[in-house]
Design a protein around this motif. Structure first.
Motif, PDB file in Angstrom:
ATOM      1  N   HIS A 171       0.728  -1.118  -0.024  1.00 47.94           N
ATOM      2  CA  HIS A 171       0.026  -0.014   0.006  1.00 47.94           C
ATOM      3  C   HIS A 171       0.978   1.116  -0.072  1.00 47.94           C
ATOM      4  O   HIS A 171       1.525   1.438   1.041  1.00 47.94           O
ATOM      5  CB  HIS A 171      -0.854  -0.003   1.214  1.00 47.94           C
ATOM      6  N   THR A 220      -3.988   7.483  -1.703  1.00 48.13           N
ATOM      7  CA  THR A 220      -3.367   6.363  -1.995  1.00 48.13           C
ATOM      8  C   THR A 220      -3.208   6.643  -3.519  1.00 48.13           C
ATOM      9  O   THR A 220      -3.535   7.239  -4.242  1.00 48.13           O
ATOM     10  CB  THR A 220      -4.704   5.370  -1.735  1.00 48.13           C
ATOM     11  N   GLY A 255       0.215   2.260   4.915  1.00 48.33           N
ATOM     12  CA  GLY A 255      -0.415   1.212   5.640  1.00 48.33           C
ATOM     13  C   GLY A 255       0.247  -0.359   5.303  1.00 48.33           C
ATOM     14  O   GLY A 255      -0.483  -1.147   5.556  1.00 48.33           O
ATOM     15  N   PRO A 279      -1.239   5.569   8.627  1.00 49.30           N
ATOM     16  CA  PRO A 279      -2.029   5.644   7.229  1.00 49.30           C
ATOM     17  C   PRO A 279      -3.286   6.278   7.649  1.00 49.30           C
ATOM     18  O   PRO A 279      -4.069   6.585   6.612  1.00 49.30           O
ATOM     19  CB  PRO A 279      -2.229   4.188   7.145  1.00 49.30           C
ATOM     20  N   ARG A 322      -4.961   1.307   8.404  1.00 51.23           N
ATOM     21  CA  ARG A 322      -5.325   1.348   6.907  1.00 51.23           C
ATOM     22  C   ARG A 322      -6.568   0.971   6.724  1.00 51.23           C
ATOM     23  O   ARG A 322      -7.477   1.402   6.014  1.00 51.23           O
ATOM     24  CB  ARG A 322      -4.431   0.450   6.276  1.00 51.23           C
TER      25      ARG A 322
END
Length: 378
Positions: A171, A220, A255, A279, A322
């Motif tokens: 991630h 993200t 995360g 995160p 996360r």
């Protein structure tokens, strides 16, 4: 010619230099290698919470706050939450925040390490590592080969050590930011502002930063998403001529903690290289200093294998954070948040003082339940 060091650290950012300082104070020969030459710019919102500040004081053995003042460029007690440009809630916290410009902050930590007698090799962008013989060969004929007993990888989200072992962070996030003079802003510049609704799955921030404000977004990473345009559009909505300002970006772990099982026993990964970033709120400085400190302490004690054990509560928080982030940014939860956060100034203050500023309530499901219960009791 081979030069021997007890520990070599790749990366002179907060995680690497914190480990270097503690090892140097313990009387162990240390060498820090960094691809940049300090001072150098670094993408970072620069928020320093109380728990982070306490790490800095411990690191520098400093009890007099006035002696640390030069590390910080600004401070505030004001916090606010927005839905893009619509203010939802604002509060004055009890603990407050300090802020840094990473160019100056990192440089001062590096200078402190050098004053302790530590070795720093700057501008070294290419090197080979033989993990069996524990030799680093710099691609520069002027430098000898370097031998180490322990190696700490603190070389960021794009860690060269991680690439050598084909270790991926599942991630990844991307952060973009710019600095704008306060004199050019028509909005409040003395508060820590978090704005949702600017990017899907993340947030925007506006933080005071000395004579400037730092404006940025975090989200993200997705190759299909135009992060730069999102930041430009947000700046335009604030009444700013977005084309005038330089925008910097950086990848961050979002995360995903690096799986280091395949690494040699004497190799540790800290900071962004190890995936140690919160995160949920995106805070990296605290975990950078914490992971660097723990790595150094485990090496000093002669038990590097205990590093991940000491980091276990933070690793658990990262993984559960996360999951919380993914749940929070769902349309249904965000809609609930937008409807219920207005007028919750006392809760915002409690959350900032008891979760963001301190680690009394870890980023876990249970931790948030405890936080809500603590708030209700208060």
């Amino acid at each position: 010619m081979v030069k021997n060091y007890h520990t070599i650290i790749l990366g002179g950012g907060p995680s690497g230099i914190s480990a270097a300082i503690l090892l140097q104070k313990a009387g162990l020969p240390v060498c820090v290698i960094d691809r940049a030459t300090f001072p150098r710019d670094k993408t970072c919102a620069g928020l320093v919470t109380l728990k982070t500040y306490n790490r800095i004081r411990h690191l520098m053995d400093e009890k007099d706050e006035s002696q640390l003042a030069s590390l910080f460029c600004d401070q505030t007690r004001k916090a606010s939450v927005y839905d893009r440009n619509r203010r939802l809630c604002a509060s004055e916290t009890e603990i407050g925040y300090r802020l840094v410009r990473r160019r100056s902050f990192d440089f001062q930590l590096v200078e402190y390490y050098k004053q302790l007698g530590g070795t720093m090799l700057e501008g070294k962008r290419e090197y080979d590592i033989d993990f069996n013989s524990r030799i680093i060969t710099l691609k520069d004929d002027c430098e000898p080969q370097l031998h180490y007993n322990y190696l700490i990888a603190a070389d960021g989200a794009k860690s060269s050590v991680r690439r050598m072992f084909h270790l991926d962070i599942a991630h990844m996030g991307l952060s973009l930011e710019t600095h704008i003079p306060k004199s050019e802003c028509t909005f409040p510049t003395d508060e820590v502002r978090i704005a949702f609704g600017v990017v899907d799955g993340g947030y925007a921030w506006i933080f005071p930063s000395g004579n400037d404000v730092c404006i940025g977004i975090i989200n993200t990473f997705d190759t299909k998403f135009d992060y730069r345009q999102s930041l430009l559009d947000y700046m335009t909505s604030l009444g700013l001529d977005a084309s005038r300002y330089e925008i910097r970006g950086a990848y961050i772990p979002y995360g995903g903690v690096t799986n280091t099982r395949s690494l040699p026993r004497n190799v540790l990964m800290v900071g962004d290289a190890g995936g140690f970033v919160d995160p949920l709120v995106g805070e990296g400085l605290y975990l950078a200093l914490t992971s660097g400190t723990f790595a150094a302490e485990c090496i000093i004690e002669g038990h590097p294998e205990k590093f991940l054990q000491r980091m276990k509560p933070h690793i658990r928080s990262i993984r559960q954070g996360r999951i919380l982030r993914e749940r929070f940014y769902s349309p249904r939860v965000l809609d609930y948040f937008y409807r219920h956060i207005p007028g919750r100034e006392k809760f915002l203050r409690f959350f900032c003082d008891h979760h963001i500023s301190t680690d009394l309530y870890p980023t876990t499901y249970l931790g948030l339940i405890r936080l809500l219960w603590g708030y209700k009791r208060q």
